[in-house]
Write a protein that holds these residues in place. Structure first.
Motif, PDB file in Angstrom:
ATOM      1  N   THR A 443       0.959  -1.240  -0.225  1.00  0.00           N
ATOM      2  CA  THR A 443       0.011  -0.098   0.150  1.00  0.00           C
ATOM      3  C   THR A 443       0.600   1.254  -0.115  1.00  0.00           C
ATOM      4  OG1 THR A 443      -1.751  -1.081   1.249  1.00  0.00           O
ATOM      5  CG2 THR A 443      -1.637   1.182   1.267  1.00  0.00           C
ATOM      6  N   ASN A 447      -0.323   6.023  -3.499  1.00  0.00           N
ATOM      7  CA  ASN A 447      -0.899   7.201  -2.751  1.00  0.00           C
ATOM      8  C   ASN A 447      -2.330   7.247  -2.295  1.00  0.00           C
ATOM      9  OD1 ASN A 447       1.483   9.261  -2.382  1.00  0.00           O
ATOM     10  ND2 ASN A 447       1.540   8.846  -4.570  1.00  0.00           N
ATOM     11  N   SER A 448      -2.767   5.888  -2.205  1.00  0.00           N
ATOM     12  CA  SER A 448      -4.265   5.627  -1.883  1.00  0.00           C
ATOM     13  C   SER A 448      -4.484   5.071  -0.348  1.00  0.00           C
ATOM     14  CB  SER A 448      -4.910   4.629  -2.767  1.00  0.00           C
ATOM     15  OG  SER A 448      -6.302   4.370  -2.528  1.00  0.00           O
ATOM     16  N   THR A 450      -7.251   6.536   1.741  1.00  0.00           N
ATOM     17  CA  THR A 450      -8.519   6.512   2.480  1.00  0.00           C
ATOM     18  C   THR A 450      -9.280   5.491   2.251  1.00  0.00           C
ATOM     19  OG1 THR A 450      -9.386   7.731   0.272  1.00  0.00           O
ATOM     20  CG2 THR A 450      -8.394   9.035   2.034  1.00  0.00           C
TER      21      THR A 450
END
Length: 475
Positions: A443, A447-448, A450
């Motif tokens: 992960t 840049n993800s 949320t």
């Protein structure tokens, strides 16, 4: 505590820029700030004249320049009415200058005699406040000093909820009794995440992930785990000190509290790193002493060492911080890997019978719910009523940070922490392969951050519990 001097003049103060998320709303009615909880220069807290509110009042020294400084929060920028409650048992006026964020707002505000030191009256002034945190200082302008200051009340400025980041709402924290209290003297619970070791997982602590932690997770606090050995601080003190400076600034931008974690682990005796710790904390405290959101954790997990040795270390390192930053809260790990000695075959009586000779400190406790159950839980429940406690590390798994999740016993712990308003940070905000890391492997390369699609089961569980509304009392 604050300085005093007040007058009815009005000064315009530029509104501070809002930070990127809102904390739980609170009432916009007038909020009362007790003078004895403010910053005091050349004055003392007393309780020898009846009729005061709170636990006492401030008796200004009879000198020009003595002051009381309140830290207050305004829900919105604009005009607000300040109401000062005071007593003046003399016949002489004891005027005060009132400044807001360093700018004179009321010049020579009159505090006339009230007839007796037990007779309390109010004086008001209208000022402009910035949205968020404001410093209101009341300074004596004559050699008689100021009146006895009981409290300051600030109206809601036209109504509406008190919104803002955790730092905007709570301001400078302090220990009151066995609780962590906000600028209003009210106990609060902070909830957030700990990084993994920044020498291994700095890629997980970046703009996108910190934005998510503040706005999507709605965290109150970020713990920055800086290992000393294992390729950490000891290997390159300049590099890791600079990294910590940066993380402090990033947390500050987002309105979160930041816990500076001196993550000693092996060797377990913190005295082995005392010289390094003095150098590190002297620089960190000197640079960030004026921030209201900084907390220092001077020893992560002392282990295989007596409490007497841990106490000796604390009483050498805390003065180094206090020389630069006299007001911020300091956390201290306890023996037995921060279990009050339980995991080393001892118990909390080592600490209760020989507490650290320092003020405004909290003792830390760690638990991993699949490993640390009744014995550790019961010790925590007992001890938290005797000394100030903060949970700087916990997991839903075993003490290795891996294995199956025991969500039921984890919830039992969190229910206790909520009932006692004990703050916590969960281990850990990374994509390490173990079950205790909240993100799935890989992960942090992107840049993800949320939502829940990139979270492991422990991540989903703890995110849900951080996101529940905060209870930050202001009145």
């Amino acid at each position: 505590m604050v300085r005093t001097r007040w007058c009815a003049a009005l000064v315009t103060v530029l509104a501070a820029a809002s930070l990127p998320f809102s904390a739980q709303p609170a009432s916009a009615a007038a909020v009362q700030y007790e003078a004895e909880n403010a910053v005091i220069s050349q004055g003392v807290v007393e309780a020898n004249h009846a009729g005061f509110t709170g636990s006492g009042f401030v008796n200004y020294d009879n000198v020009t320049g003595s002051y009381v400084e309140y830290t207050v929060t305004a829900a919105q920028a604009g005009q607000h009415t300040l109401t000062f409650r005071y007593a003046n048992g003399t016949t002489a006026n004891r005027p005060l200058d009132v400044t807001v964020n360093g700018t004179l707002a009321a010049d020579d505000l009159a505090f006339a005699g009230t007839g007796a030191w037990t007779t309390w009256r109010t004086v008001t002034a209208t000022v402009n406040l910035a949205a968020g945190t404001n410093k209101i200082r009341t300074t004596a302008v004559t050699a008689n000093g100021g009146p006895n200051a009981d409290s300051l009340s600030v109206d809601g400025g036209g109504g509406g909820p008190v919104t803002g980041t955790p730092v905007e709402i709570n301001g400078k924290l302090h220990v009151c009794g066995v609780k962590l209290c906000n600028q209003y003297g009210k106990p609060i619970q902070l909830r957030g995440m700990s990084t993994h070791g920044i020498q291994w997982y700095s890629q997980c602590v970046k703009t996108a992930s910190l934005d998510a932690l503040a706005t999507d997770w709605k965290a109150d606090i970020l713990r920055v785990a800086m290992y000393i050995q294992e390729g950490g601080y000891e290997s390159n003190p300049r590099k890791y000190t600079d990294m910590m400076h940066n993380y402090i600034e990033e947390a500050t931008k987002r309105g979160m509290y930041v816990l500076v974690d001196w993550h000693q682990l092996d060797p377990g005796d913190p005295n082995a790193n005392l010289s390094l710790a003095k150098t590190f904390f002297a620089e960190i405290a000197q640079r960030h002493k004026d921030k209201v959101n900084i907390i220092y954790d001077v020893a992560n997990e002392p282990n295989n060492v007596t409490w007497a040795r841990v106490k000796s270390y604390a009483e050498q390192i805390i003065p180094v911080i206090r020389a630069q930053d006299p007001d911020s809260v300091v956390f201290l790990g306890t023996h037995g890997w921060s279990t009050f000695g339980i995991s080393d075959g001892r118990d909390e009586n080592d600490i209760l019978n020989n507490p650290v000779n320092a003020t405004n400190i909290m003792y830390t406790f760690h638990f991993y719910a699949a490993s640390h159950q009744d014995e550790h839980y019961d010790a925590l429940a007992r001890t938290a009523d005797r000394i100030p406690v903060f949970i700087t590390e916990f997991g839903t798994q075993t003490y290795t940070g891996d294995g199956g999740n025991d969500f039921a016993y984890s919830q039992k712990y969190l229910d206790l922490l909520a009932a006692k308003k004990i703050g916590w940070t969960n281990w850990n905000f990374s994509d390490d392969s173990r079950s205790g890391a909240v993100f799935k492997s890989g992960t942090c390369a992107g840049n993800s951050f949320t939502g829940t699609s990139m979270l492991k089961p422990a991540g989903v569980w703890v995110r849900d519990r951080i996101r529940t509304p905060d209870d930050f009392p202001t009145g």
